[in-house]
Design an enzyme around this catalytic site. Structure first.
Site, PDB file in Angstrom:
ATOM      1  CE  LYS A 116      24.006   1.830   0.952  1.00  0.00           C
ATOM      2  NZ  LYS A 116      24.802   1.282   2.030  1.00  0.00           N
ATOM      3  N   GLY A 165      22.437  -4.963   2.543  1.00  0.00           N
ATOM      4  CA  GLY A 165      22.604  -5.515   1.190  1.00  0.00           C
ATOM      5  C   GLY A 165      21.339  -5.438   0.333  1.00  0.00           C
ATOM      6  NE  ARG A 296      23.471   0.699  12.810  1.00  0.00           N
ATOM      7  CZ  ARG A 296      24.271  -0.293  12.447  1.00  0.00           C
ATOM      8  NH1 ARG A 296      25.036  -0.864  13.345  1.00  0.00           N
ATOM      9  NH2 ARG A 296      24.326  -0.711  11.204  1.00  0.00           N
TER      10      ARG A 296
HETATM   11  P1  ADP Z   1      24.610  -2.077   2.902  1.00  0.00           P
HETATM   12  O1  ADP Z   1      24.467  -0.705   3.485  1.00  0.00           O
HETATM   13  O2  ADP Z   1      23.406  -2.527   2.137  1.00  0.00           O
HETATM   14  O3  ADP Z   1      25.096  -3.085   3.883  1.00  0.00           O
HETATM   15  P2  ADP Z   1      27.253  -1.480   1.880  1.00  0.00           P
HETATM   16  O4  ADP Z   1      27.440  -0.319   1.018  1.00  0.00           O
HETATM   17  O5  ADP Z   1      27.644  -1.336   3.321  1.00  0.00           O
HETATM   18  O6  ADP Z   1      25.720  -1.952   1.784  1.00  0.00           O
HETATM   19  O7  ADP Z   1      27.994  -2.727   1.286  1.00  0.00           O
HETATM   20  C1  ADP Z   1      27.832  -4.031   1.804  1.00  0.00           C
HETATM   21  C2  ADP Z   1      28.953  -4.934   1.312  1.00  0.00           C
HETATM   22  O8  ADP Z   1      28.971  -4.970  -0.108  1.00  0.00           O
HETATM   23  C3  ADP Z   1      30.337  -4.482   1.678  1.00  0.00           C
HETATM   24  O9  ADP Z   1      30.692  -4.905   2.953  1.00  0.00           O
HETATM   25  C4  ADP Z   1      31.163  -5.138   0.597  1.00  0.00           C
HETATM   26  O10 ADP Z   1      31.352  -6.484   0.876  1.00  0.00           O
HETATM   27  C5  ADP Z   1      30.291  -5.060  -0.610  1.00  0.00           C
HETATM   28  N1  ADP Z   1      30.580  -3.857  -1.407  1.00  0.00           N
HETATM   29  C6  ADP Z   1      30.027  -2.638  -1.245  1.00  0.00           C
HETATM   30  N2  ADP Z   1      30.496  -1.761  -2.143  1.00  0.00           N
HETATM   31  C7  ADP Z   1      31.369  -2.437  -2.899  1.00  0.00           C
HETATM   32  C8  ADP Z   1      32.173  -2.099  -4.020  1.00  0.00           C
HETATM   33  N3  ADP Z   1      32.148  -0.872  -4.546  1.00  0.00           N
HETATM   34  N4  ADP Z   1      32.958  -3.053  -4.569  1.00  0.00           N
HETATM   35  C9  ADP Z   1      32.980  -4.297  -4.082  1.00  0.00           C
HETATM   36  N5  ADP Z   1      32.226  -4.698  -3.044  1.00  0.00           N
HETATM   37  C10 ADP Z   1      31.432  -3.777  -2.452  1.00  0.00           C
END
Ligand code: ADP
Length: 664
Positions: A116, A165, A296
């Protein structure tokens, strides 16, 4: 175009890929583990190769075995599906090194988006808005804490190698930071063998909106957005397209940003650019930020297919085979609205714990797309994701589509395992959702209500009672047929240990049930002494204007498929006889058998322990006796009658019965 491809996956995505391949005249090779040898994904392919043990690392994550299988079957290309090896650059490289084609982006693009922090740095360069925060090299507690105070609270700590998550923590105050950091780092180390983290400002009223993109290695197009804000603990639950409240201007800007992201890394194939959106003042074009790119196909890709008419797997196969992108940006159109609901074998009332078990009966309704690899009799094993199916509905507009979603969820029948169906229905029918007023924390805020363990409705209990009457067969019109007089029975059920008793009179095509219990608190509750006149008509059993939900026997349990499956235990009649004690005024048959002697007549006064009826069953003679002095009110059987279990034999005045057995 390819003649044959190997699908390096299982479950519903493997079935889904095989379907499109078959439509395109491409042969498919499935791979399978021990536990999957009878799985639907194996049957959906033209060939199948066993690749190892049920644990993923021995099979679906075993690169060597998968490549051997492709070579042995003459497959030219490998589709990774999603999950397992789909975002593993080493796998993509190994496929290419073996002279095969990886149906997906090149290893370099996967790597560029794999972490990331690196992805965010790359996106900043490409002028894609990224969430304000810190994604530099500092990893010490003090260094990160300084950055955290600069960014401000609340913020998110995220594992740079994160996914699902894991390694993610929300921190609301400076005081909580160090402890949250330690716990995020240790989770990240365990899950990804990499404990590096980044910090992000926590976006208020967050909505997760992602853009489907498709690249040919140089240029890319987008296929609009999907809204995945209906999440539980950062996991998507229901997805939709388009996003409620999205303006044309914002859609165009998000689409352009996603295409810039894809083109910045020379992306080839299907990918998704995920954005977090601040919806405190509705959706605004200046309030979306890049979170990450998934290199993907996504689980939720069917909603995009529904609103664009594009088959994304077909595009993947064409582009991997060297063809141009099938459509230019201005030819891609968005129409209607689609939802996808993910059905899992899990127990919402018990913290959404995944559950295993055999699904004895599985039936999905028509009127929706069903992506599933589960059939009646299949086992949910502990080895893989407990997903049972994805249901995808399409409507001309959001409210049409949402009405369909609730309808198809209600009509889905899953018997044998706890599922999240009831939870999904509660969401689909919630006012906030129908108004589009949700954010990513909505489920967590409402989880108590969405998972409250509702008592069964009257209709559900009546249906279970009918199932007891018909004993291990589906309720049918013959229930209660008797030549001389209505068959009278008492029957009893257990719902979560709570006893539910009925007195039943059975006529041809009619059953009268009188309840002897109370259950439930809502207006639909069952109360004591309520009388129900049930009627059999062509399609099943009816109570007044309502068709009762279907009930199924599985082992010694009855499952009734209503909003969610309700499970009833049917107590062993012999236990039941004993538990009745001396208060019962009905003598019934504890098991199916032949009445060998009726020793009393109506109106007769009998003494305690006097023989009333003798029954022959299971090579035993069962003597049904008067429990104390009493009067015989009615005799309902004659010597020589064959009786069913629980058939009422004799009615007594006030008193009960006792049962003793001896060999015939
Ligand atoms: P992962 O790769 O572990 O799934 P993500 O970065 O895709 O993590 O984030 C998963 C979820 O977390 C998002 O869909 C959103 O709901 C929440 N989220 C992520 N970043 C933020 C942020 N900066 N502020 C608020 N919610 C967030």
């Amino acid at each position: 175009m390819f003649k044959k491809i190997l699908i390096a996956n299982r479950g519903e995505i493997a079935v889904r890929i095989a379907k499109t391949a078959a439509q395109m005249g491409i042969e498919t090779v499935a791979v399978y583990s021990d536990v999957d040898k009878n799985a639907l994904h194996v049957a959906s392919a033209d060939q199948a190769v066993y690749i190892g043990g049920s644990v993923p690392r021995e099979s679906y994550l075993n690169i060597e075995r998968i490549i051997d299988a492709a070579r042995a079957t003459g497959a030219e290309a490998v589709h990774p599906g999603y999950g397992f090896l789909s975002e593993n650059p080493t796998f993509a490289e190994a496929i290419e090194a073996a002279g095969l084609i990886f149906i997906g982006p090149c290893a370099k693009a996967i790597r560029a988006m794999g972490l990331k922090d690196a992805a965010k740095a790359l996106m900043e360069q490409a002028k894609v808005p990224v969430v304000p925060g810190y994604h530099g090299p500092k990893q010490s507690n003090d260094g990160l804490l300084r950055e955290a105070t600069r960014i401000g609270f609340p913020l998110l700590i995220k594992a740079v190698a994160g996914g699902g998550g894991k390694g993610m923590r929300r921190v609301d105050t400076e005081a909580e930071f160090s402890r949250a950091l330690a716990s995020a780092k240790s989770e990240a180390q365990g899950a990804f063998a990499n404990d590096a983290v980044l910090l992000e400002k926590f976006i208020p009223s967050p909505r997760h909106i992602e853009i489907q993109i498709f690249g040919d290695g140089e240029s890319a197009v987008h296929m609009f957005e999907r809204d995945c804000s209906m999440q539980r603990r950062y996991q998507k639950v229901i997805e939709e397209a388009p996003a409620p409240g999205m303006s044309d201007e914002m859609r165009a800007q998000m689409g352009k940003a996603a295409v810039r992201a894809a083109e910045a890394i020379g992306y080839k194939g299907a990918g998704t650019v995920e954005f977090i959106v601040d919806a405190t003042e509705g959706l605004r074009p200046d309030r979306f930020w890049f979170m990450e790119m998934n290199t993907r196909l996504q689980v939720e890709h069917p909603v995009t297919e529904a609103v664009t008419g594009i088959d994304l797997v077909e595009w993947q196969l064409r582009v991997a085979a060297g063809e141009e992108l099938p459509m230019a940006q201005d030819a891609i159109e968005l129409s209607g609205h689609a939802f996808e609901a993910r059905i899992y074998a899990e127990d919402p009332a018990n913290g959404f714990m995944p559950v295993t078990g055999v699904l004895g009966h599985v039936n999905f309704p028509s009127g929706c797309r069903v992506d599933s690899a589960i059939q009646s009799g299949d086992m949910i094993t502990p080895f893989y994701d407990p997903m049972i199916a994805k249901l995808v509905v399409y409507g001309e507009n959001r409210s049409d589509a949402l009405a369909k979603l609730s309808q198809v969820l209600r009509k889905t029948q899953l018997v044998g395992s706890q599922t999240n169906l009831g939870f999904l229905i509660q969401i689909a029918e919630h006012d906030d959702f129908s108004r589009g007023c949700i954010d990513t924390s909505w489920i967590d805020r409402n989880v108590q209500k969405l998972t409250s363990d509702n008592a069964p409705s009257q209709a559900v209990v009546l249906s279970a009672a009918l199932a007891v009457l018909t004993q291990h067969t589906a309720p049918n019109r013959l229930t209660g047929f008797h030549l001389w007089h209505p068959l009278k029975k008492t029957l009893n059920l257990l719902w979560k240990g709570q006893k539910i008793d009925f007195y039943a009179e059975l006529y041809p095509d009619r059953v009268v049930l009188v309840s002897n219990s109370s259950i439930g608190t809502e207006k639909d509750a069952l109360t004591d002494s309520q009388r129900f006149d049930l009627e059999y008509k062509v399609s099943g059993w009816w109570f007044g204007p309502d068709l009762l939900p279907e009930a199924f026997w599985l082992g010694n349990k009855i499952w009734v498929c209503d909003t969610a499956s309700q499970v009833f235990d049917v107590p062993d009649p012999l236990d039941w006889v004993e538990s009745l004690g001396t208060t019962a005024d009905i003598i019934f048959s504890p098991m199916p058998g032949l009445v060998s002697n009726v020793a009393v007549m109506a109106g007769q006064k009998v003494e305690k322990d006097a023989t009333l009826v003798v029954l022959e069953a299971m090579k035993m003679e069962h003597v049904l006796r008067a429990p104390c002095d009493c009067i015989v009110k009615e005799v309902l059987v004659a010597s020589g009658d064959q009786v069913e279990a629980e058939a009422t034999l004799i009615l007594l005045e006030n008193l009960g019965l006792s049962l003793s057995s001896g060999h015939c």
